[in-house]
Design an enzyme around this catalytic site. Structure first.
Site, PDB file in Angstrom:
ATOM      1  N   CYS A  45       0.852  -1.187   0.000  1.00 31.05           N
ATOM      2  CA  CYS A  45       0.000   0.000   0.000  1.00 31.05           C
ATOM      3  C   CYS A  45       0.891   1.240   0.000  1.00 31.05           C
ATOM      4  CB  CYS A  45      -0.902  -0.003   1.230  1.00 31.05           C
ATOM      5  SG  CYS A  45      -1.835   1.539   1.421  1.00 31.05           S
ATOM      6  N   ASP A  52      -0.354  -5.468   0.951  1.00 28.92           N
ATOM      7  CA  ASP A  52      -1.709  -5.757   0.490  1.00 28.92           C
ATOM      8  C   ASP A  52      -1.663  -7.163  -0.092  1.00 28.92           C
ATOM      9  OD1 ASP A  52      -3.342  -3.561   1.041  1.00 28.92           O
ATOM     10  OD2 ASP A  52      -2.722  -2.487  -0.762  1.00 28.92           O
TER      11      ASP A  52
END
Length: 136
Positions: A45, A52
């Protein structure tokens, strides 16, 4: 760009995504839908620097080439330290695969691990793009 509070981890930019890892195999069979899935996709991210993790589904109808699976795994692994938003991942994978094998049909779906109680699912497919008159 705003930054999250707390610890910030470093990450790479999109230039570290290695499309050159993708390899293809000639395909001469009848039209068929091919589906690949993995739960082992990760990127970073760019807001927080935290990982992520996503389930990725690729569905396509090949024209004259199919994707060699080990090369797809290497391509996905190149995202591991790249700071890229979830929606941009889906868009990037779609464009890279579309431009690489030029399939008859392509759909990319990313389903990210729940964060903050919100499940994120992003879908791009050639029917949506063709109907909205967007270019790849």
């Amino acid at each position: 760009m705003p930054l999250a509070e707390g610890k910030i981890f470093t990450f790479e930019d999109e230039s570290y995504i290695e499309t050159k890892f993708l390899e293809s195999i000639a395909y001469t069979g009848q039209a068929q839908k091919i589906k690949y899935e993995t739960d082992e996709f990760s990127a970073v991210c760019p807001f927080s620097g935290l990982p992520d993790i996503a389930h990725v589904e690729i569905e396509y109808i090949p024209s004259d080439k199919i994707i060699e699976l080990k090369s797809l795994k290497y391509y996905f692994t190149s995202y591991r330290n790249v700071g890229i938003y979830q929606e941009a991942v889906t868009d990037r994978i779609y464009k890279d695969i579309w431009n690489f094998i030029k399939p008859v049909f392509l759909s990319i779906k990313t389903v990210y691990n729940i964060r903050g109680g919100i499940l994120s699912t992003c879908i791009m497919d050639s029917n949506i793009i063709n109907n909205s008159k967007q270019e790849v």
